[in-house]
Design an enzyme around this catalytic site. Structure first.
Site, mmCIF file in Angstrom:
data_model
loop_
_atom_site.group_PDB
_atom_site.id
_atom_site.type_symbol
_atom_site.label_atom_id
_atom_site.label_comp_id
_atom_site.label_asym_id
_atom_site.label_seq_id
_atom_site.Cartn_x
_atom_site.Cartn_y
_atom_site.Cartn_z
ATOM 1 N N VAL A 1 0.837 -1.199 0.000
ATOM 2 C CA VAL A 1 0.000 0.000 0.000
ATOM 3 C C VAL A 1 0.873 1.251 0.000
ATOM 4 O O VAL A 1 0.664 2.174 -0.789
ATOM 5 C CB VAL A 1 -0.952 0.004 1.208
ATOM 6 C CG1 VAL A 1 -1.693 1.338 1.310
ATOM 7 C CG2 VAL A 1 -1.956 -1.138 1.096
ATOM 8 N N GLY B 1 -7.787 0.364 8.178
ATOM 9 C CA GLY B 1 -8.283 -0.858 8.780
ATOM 10 C C GLY B 1 -8.257 -1.995 7.783
ATOM 11 O O GLY B 1 -7.432 -2.034 6.861
ATOM 12 N N SER B 2 -9.180 -2.926 7.941
ATOM 13 C CA SER B 2 -9.247 -4.098 7.073
ATOM 14 C C SER B 2 -10.668 -4.639 7.090
ATOM 15 O O SER B 2 -11.365 -4.572 8.117
ATOM 16 C CB SER B 2 -8.281 -5.180 7.569
ATOM 17 O OG SER B 2 -8.568 -6.433 6.980
ATOM 18 N N SER B 3 -11.096 -5.219 5.972
ATOM 19 C CA SER B 3 -12.433 -5.813 5.938
ATOM 20 C C SER B 3 -12.517 -7.050 6.833
ATOM 21 O O SER B 3 -13.622 -7.552 7.093
ATOM 22 C CB SER B 3 -12.816 -6.175 4.499
ATOM 23 O OG SER B 3 -11.857 -7.043 3.919
ATOM 24 N N CYS B 4 -11.365 -7.530 7.343
ATOM 25 C CA CYS B 4 -11.381 -8.605 8.338
ATOM 26 C C CYS B 4 -12.053 -8.161 9.635
ATOM 27 O O CYS B 4 -12.395 -8.998 10.481
ATOM 28 C CB CYS B 4 -9.957 -9.059 8.659
ATOM 29 S SG CYS B 4 -9.066 -9.738 7.257
ATOM 30 N N TYR C 1 -5.524 -10.767 13.717
ATOM 31 C CA TYR C 1 -5.328 -9.579 12.883
ATOM 32 C C TYR C 1 -6.549 -8.661 12.977
ATOM 33 O O TYR C 1 -6.427 -7.447 13.141
ATOM 34 C CB TYR C 1 -5.096 -10.023 11.440
ATOM 35 C CG TYR C 1 -4.883 -8.903 10.452
ATOM 36 C CD1 TYR C 1 -3.674 -8.229 10.387
ATOM 37 C CD2 TYR C 1 -5.893 -8.549 9.555
ATOM 38 C CE1 TYR C 1 -3.466 -7.217 9.459
ATOM 39 C CE2 TYR C 1 -5.699 -7.540 8.629
ATOM 40 C CZ TYR C 1 -4.485 -6.883 8.585
ATOM 41 O OH TYR C 1 -4.301 -5.877 7.658
ATOM 42 N N LYS D 1 -6.891 -4.700 14.422
ATOM 43 C CA LYS D 1 -7.383 -3.630 13.561
ATOM 44 C C LYS D 1 -8.592 -2.919 14.176
ATOM 45 O O LYS D 1 -8.731 -1.696 14.065
ATOM 46 C CB LYS D 1 -7.743 -4.192 12.178
ATOM 47 C CG LYS D 1 -6.534 -4.542 11.325
ATOM 48 C CD LYS D 1 -5.748 -3.294 10.992
ATOM 49 C CE LYS D 1 -4.624 -3.539 10.022
ATOM 50 N NZ LYS D 1 -3.875 -2.306 9.703
ATOM 51 N N PRO E 1 -10.333 -0.722 3.699
ATOM 52 C CA PRO E 1 -10.270 -1.199 2.311
ATOM 53 C C PRO E 1 -10.748 -2.647 2.207
ATOM 54 O O PRO E 1 -10.629 -3.432 3.151
ATOM 55 C CB PRO E 1 -8.777 -1.106 1.967
ATOM 56 C CG PRO E 1 -8.121 -0.428 3.116
ATOM 57 C CD PRO E 1 -9.005 -0.624 4.301
ATOM 58 N N CYS E 2 -11.255 -2.997 1.044
ATOM 59 C CA CYS E 2 -11.483 -4.394 0.737
ATOM 60 C C CYS E 2 -10.110 -5.040 0.497
ATOM 61 O O CYS E 2 -9.067 -4.413 0.691
ATOM 62 C CB CYS E 2 -12.384 -4.536 -0.485
ATOM 63 S SG CYS E 2 -11.645 -3.942 -2.039
ATOM 64 N N HIS F 1 -1.608 -13.188 -0.308
ATOM 65 C CA HIS F 1 -3.062 -13.214 -0.402
ATOM 66 C C HIS F 1 -3.472 -13.921 -1.697
ATOM 67 O O HIS F 1 -2.621 -14.385 -2.467
ATOM 68 C CB HIS F 1 -3.613 -11.792 -0.359
ATOM 69 C CG HIS F 1 -3.531 -11.154 0.987
ATOM 70 N ND1 HIS F 1 -2.526 -10.286 1.343
ATOM 71 C CD2 HIS F 1 -4.330 -11.273 2.086
ATOM 72 C CE1 HIS F 1 -2.702 -9.883 2.593
ATOM 73 N NE2 HIS F 1 -3.785 -10.471 3.070
#
Length: 310
Positions: A15, A105-108, A135, A139, A163-164, A179
């Site tokens: 990123v 952040g994260s979509s997780c 994880y 986040k 983000p996705c 990933h």
């Protein structure tokens, strides 16, 4: 007129490197220390760095990241390292008097097994996917810390983007660490080089994922800096549509001219059946991703070839 000085954490990651390559990044003075220069796990070191350089804004994109195999293998590290660096950069920024911060952040962070698009208010409304729970916990804590700081004092605007899934240039391609899409590129490339007639897919391939090209996320971040005041405090960044894992494999095969077939190992874990973020807030804010899937895979594959054969 002085340029805005921005501290970017994770400047050496996918990123961060895509952000630093954005065509408009020259409008800002970017500080992007590598881990050898600034260990984000060391609170005192982070505090000293911020007090010395006094950035106008922080973009926090650093983290220990990996695919399903890595998360399952190292849950302690994924929890502790991400928790430590998130807490350290956010709280040290507050202590240093930095008024603007963008946290990634994260979509997780969203509940598992939720088939509808994931709206921002669903964070902490259900259990996490077990394969990356550590994880996700880290986040969520970092995003909540940002929210609490702003709640206590509105002079400090600490906002989070979710983000996705992301893929693109500067990705990790080794399946042990990668990933989905970079792992697919690696596996299909290897099969093509070896002349293998089949490529294995974990599960039945019907699970659906949303993957956005990293250059698009970089563009969203640049717009977030330029239009920070209008940006919501918590906002998804995504495509608004997804594909099945089988479709990602086929798209990569088309781009890479692989003519073999795919076989499914139903004994392997696949994670969530679907993970698609809602882009309603993003659309209202006025941003959308531009890169098409096959074009993104083609550019990512070209980067992989360049790195592999340098």
């Amino acid at each position: 007129m002085n340029k805005m000085r921005i501290l970017l954490t994770g400047g050496g990651g996918m990123v961060g490197r895509n952000l630093l390559e954005h065509p408009d990044i020259g409008e800002f003075e970017m500080l992007a220390p590598r881990s050898s220069e600034l260990d984000l796990r060391d609170y005192k070191a982070v505090e000293r760095y911020l007090n010395t350089h006094q950035p106008d804004m922080v973009i926090h994109s650093a983290g220990k990241v990996g695919g399903i195999q890595a998360n399952m293998r190292e849950p302690v590290a994924f929890l502790l390292e991400n928790l430590d660096i998130g807490r350290n950069i956010v709280w040290a920024s507050r202590q240093a008097g930095i008024k603007r911060l963008i946290n990634l952040g994260s979509s997780c962070m969203y509940p598992r097994n939720h088939n509808e698009p994931l709206r921002e208010e669903l964070v902490l409304k259900g259990e996490f996917e077990p394969t990356n729970e550590g994880y996700a916990l880290a986040k969520v804590v970092t995003a909540r810390l940002c929210e609490y700081i702003t709640r206590e004092n509105a002079d400090y605007q600490y906002k989070s983007l979710i983000p996705c899934n992301i893929y693109g240039k500067h990705d990790k391609f080794d399946p042990v660490h990668s990933h989905l899409i970079p792992a697919i590129i690696y596996k299909v490339h290897l099969a093509k080089q070896r002349g293998d007639e089949t490529v294995e897919i974990w599960g039945d391939g019907t699970a659906r994922r949303e993957f956005m090209y990293a250059g698009d996320l970089a563009d969203a971040l640049v717009q977030a800096v330029k239009r920070f005041d209008s940006m919501p405090a918590l906002m998804n960044i995504g495509l608004g549509h997804d594909c099945s894992i089988n479709e990602y494999y086929q798209a990569a095969a088309d781009v890479m001219n692989y003519s073999g077939s795919f076989v499914h190992d139903l004994s392997k874990p696949v994670g969530m059946t679907r993970k698609l973020v809602s882009v309603e807030r993003q659309q209202e804010w006025g941003w959308h991703a531009k890169q098409k899937l096959k074009t993104g895979i083609r550019e990512t594959y070209q980067f992989f070839l360049m790195e592999k054969f340098q």
